[in-house]
Design an enzyme around this catalytic site. Structure first.
Site, short mmCIF file in Angstrom:
data_model
loop_
_atom_site.label_atom_id
_atom_site.label_comp_id
_atom_site.label_asym_id
_atom_site.label_seq_id
_atom_site.Cartn_x
_atom_site.Cartn_y
_atom_site.Cartn_z
N CYS A 70 56.49 45.64 47.98
CA CYS A 70 55.88 46.04 49.25
C CYS A 70 56.92 46.35 50.32
CB CYS A 70 54.91 44.99 49.74
SG CYS A 70 53.67 44.56 48.51
N HIS A 119 53.36 46.24 57.07
CA HIS A 119 52.80 46.32 55.71
C HIS A 119 51.35 45.86 55.75
CE1 HIS A 119 52.03 45.85 51.56
NE2 HIS A 119 52.22 44.55 51.51
N ASN A 158 45.74 46.98 50.00
CA ASN A 158 47.19 46.79 49.95
C ASN A 158 47.75 47.69 48.85
OD1 ASN A 158 49.77 45.87 49.34
ND2 ASN A 158 49.27 43.71 49.61
O1 UT7 Z 1 51.64 42.64 49.52
C1 UT7 Z 1 52.41 41.55 49.15
C2 UT7 Z 1 52.24 40.42 50.09
N1 UT7 Z 1 50.96 39.80 49.84
C3 UT7 Z 1 50.39 39.11 50.80
O2 UT7 Z 1 50.92 39.05 51.89
C4 UT7 Z 1 49.12 38.38 50.48
C5 UT7 Z 1 49.08 37.09 51.25
N2 UT7 Z 1 47.92 36.26 50.95
C6 UT7 Z 1 46.68 36.55 51.36
O3 UT7 Z 1 46.46 37.59 51.93
C7 UT7 Z 1 45.61 35.52 51.18
O4 UT7 Z 1 46.18 34.33 50.66
C8 UT7 Z 1 44.43 35.97 50.26
C9 UT7 Z 1 43.62 37.03 51.00
C10 UT7 Z 1 44.98 36.51 48.95
C11 UT7 Z 1 43.50 34.77 50.01
O5 UT7 Z 1 42.99 34.26 51.25
P1 UT7 Z 1 43.11 32.72 51.59
O6 UT7 Z 1 42.52 32.53 52.91
O7 UT7 Z 1 44.54 32.29 51.42
O8 UT7 Z 1 42.19 32.04 50.49
P2 UT7 Z 1 42.48 30.73 49.67
O9 UT7 Z 1 43.16 31.08 48.41
O10 UT7 Z 1 43.09 29.70 50.55
O11 UT7 Z 1 41.01 30.25 49.33
C12 UT7 Z 1 40.15 29.73 50.35
C13 UT7 Z 1 38.80 29.43 49.77
C14 UT7 Z 1 38.83 28.54 48.52
O12 UT7 Z 1 37.66 27.74 48.54
P3 UT7 Z 1 37.70 26.22 49.02
O13 UT7 Z 1 38.71 25.55 48.13
O14 UT7 Z 1 38.12 26.26 50.45
O15 UT7 Z 1 36.31 25.76 48.82
C15 UT7 Z 1 38.75 29.51 47.38
O16 UT7 Z 1 38.18 28.95 46.24
O17 UT7 Z 1 38.16 30.63 49.34
C16 UT7 Z 1 37.86 30.58 47.95
N3 UT7 Z 1 38.13 31.88 47.39
C17 UT7 Z 1 37.23 32.86 47.35
N4 UT7 Z 1 35.95 32.92 47.76
C18 UT7 Z 1 35.32 34.09 47.59
C19 UT7 Z 1 39.29 32.33 46.85
N5 UT7 Z 1 39.16 33.62 46.46
C20 UT7 Z 1 37.89 33.96 46.76
C21 UT7 Z 1 37.17 35.15 46.61
N6 UT7 Z 1 35.89 35.18 47.04
N7 UT7 Z 1 37.71 36.25 46.08
#
Ligand code: UT7
Length: 358
Positions: free
Chosen positions: A129, A283, A314
């Site tokens: 990226c 980005h 992305n």
């Molecule tokens: O381009 C290269 C650089 N990449 C990035 O910069 C990406 C950086 N990371 C992110 O953008 C975020 O971490 C994501 C968008 C990928 C994920 O968002 P998040 O807020 O970090 O979600 P999380 O993994 O902390 O999950 C939060 C909650 C969890 O539930 P509990 O444990 O709080 O009950 C997950 O199980 O959301 C749940 N969850 C989902 N729910 C619905 C995780 N994935 C999903 C999903 N749909 N797809």
């Protein structure tokens, strides 16, 4: 017996221009729009969750036979046109990509060939990226050092192929596309100093699930009648073992806390202040990361901020040039204005610079 050196004269060195600029940009978005509703048929999620947590509303997927080279050519055409040059005036092609189908050869020589510029130096940059901002820096140095007069930089990625569409942590975020820029010599500075770096300690944070060697080994054993369990890689089979896995939260924290200071350094090193900016083009990784960076940089409220992620997702190396192309096309930023751009991702690698928009 010792030898004394043969050469006594001094070497001739190339001499470039003092300044460089981006003279044209172009973008290409594949035809197929993939909505959150469609993504939710592959993973257990909702349109609302995806919008809230990432800002993505829809993304584009390339057609089955559409390669990163095909997309790069679509983006290069308008960039050359805006720069007012033809392909035969190019001195080199630098292609930023991590989704070219071949470990070797690179995509760039094919791009040069199909543009009608066969023969010029052409190579790929693998900085994920951050690839486009890396490549802008390299191209700018090439022109300044006299290695080329005009360099075509392309960021092109087909992440739909590198995504496990059943992986809840990444299936909703990635898209496909290509963005291009022409870097040319200039009478006045048009590309500020690049602030760039990498963190190999976080090499694991975004990576292919298994190495090609491991995939080949396991596939051979499978062919020999020895069933393989791919679940340790979060995969179902050889194909999904070649897709990306991302430690979303740790990358998120790194991006939010470490990238704003890098962006600030790029502003400082360019000798301007945030008030001088006409646009902020980060980005397109996650809308929440963009918001956090805007806040930390204390950008004036009226500065347009790229939010192309909503409709493009992305797209890795294509994300910054695609967002730039959209802002210029939609008249959100002025031609000739100053933009702060920053790319960051797998490596982990990052690069930022202030540029004058073409
Ligand atoms: O381009 C290269 C650089 N990449 C990035 O910069 C990406 C950086 N990371 C992110 O953008 C975020 O971490 C994501 C968008 C990928 C994920 O968002 P998040 O807020 O970090 O979600 P999380 O993994 O902390 O999950 C939060 C909650 C969890 O539930 P509990 O444990 O709080 O009950 C997950 O199980 O959301 C749940 N969850 C989902 N729910 C619905 C995780 N994935 C999903 C999903 N749909 N797809």
């Amino acid at each position: 017996m010792s030898h004394s050196p043969k050469g006594t004269g001094s070497l001739v060195s190339t001499e470039g221009t003092r300044h460089t600029r981006i003279s044209g940009v172009g973008g290409y978005r594949p035809e197929r729009v993939v909505t959150n509703a469609e993504v939710c048929t592959w993973i257990d999620s909702t349109d609302e969750w995806i919008r809230e947590r990432s800002g993505v509303v829809s993304r584009r997927f390339a057609a089955k036979d559409e390669t990163v080279v095909d997309m790069a050519l679509e983006a290069a055409g308008p960039a050359l046109e805006m720069a007012g040059i033809t392909a035969d005036q190019l001195g080199a092609v630098v292609c930023a990509t991590v989704t070219h189908g071949y470990r070797t050869p690179a995509a760039a020589p094919l791009i040069a060939l199909r543009l009608g510029a066969n023969g010029i130096p052409a190579f790929d940059v693998g900085a994920a990226c951050a690839g486009y901002c890396y490549a802008i820096s390299i191209a700018s140095d090439m022109v300044r050092g006299g290695s080329a007069d005009h360099v075509l930089v392309v960021g092109t990625d087909r992440l739909s192929e590198a995504t496990n569409h059943h992986d809840r942590g990444s299936a909703f975020i990635f898209g496909d596309g290509a963005g291009a820029a022409v870097v040319s010599s200039s009478d006045v500075p048009g590309i500020g100093p690049t602030v760039w770096g990498s963190d190999g300690e976080k090499w694991d944070a975004i990576r292919q699930r298994l190495s090609w060697t491991e995939i080949q080994d396991r596939s051979e054993r499978e062919l020999a009648g020895e069933p393989q369990d791919w679940s340790d890689a979060g995969a179902e089979d050889a194909r999904s073992a070649s897709t990306l896995i991302m430690s979303g939260q740790s990358v998120f924290r790194w991006a939010v806390w470490s990238m704003a200071p890098v962006a600030q350094q790029a502003i400082d090193q360019a000798g301007i202040t945030a008030d001088d900016l006409d646009a902020f083009i980060p980005h397109q990784a996650n809308m929440r990361i963009i918001d956090a960076m805007v806040k930390q940089l204390k950008l004036p409220a009226d500065i347009p901020v790229a939010r192309d992620i909503a409709e493009t997702g992305n797209t890795s190396a294509a994300s910054v040039p695609l967002a730039t192309e959209r802002m210029l096309r939609e008249g959100e930023v002025p031609h000739g204005g100053l933009a702060l751009q920053i790319g960051f991702g797998a490596g982990l690698a990052y690069a930022a610079q202030v540029i004058r928009l073409p």
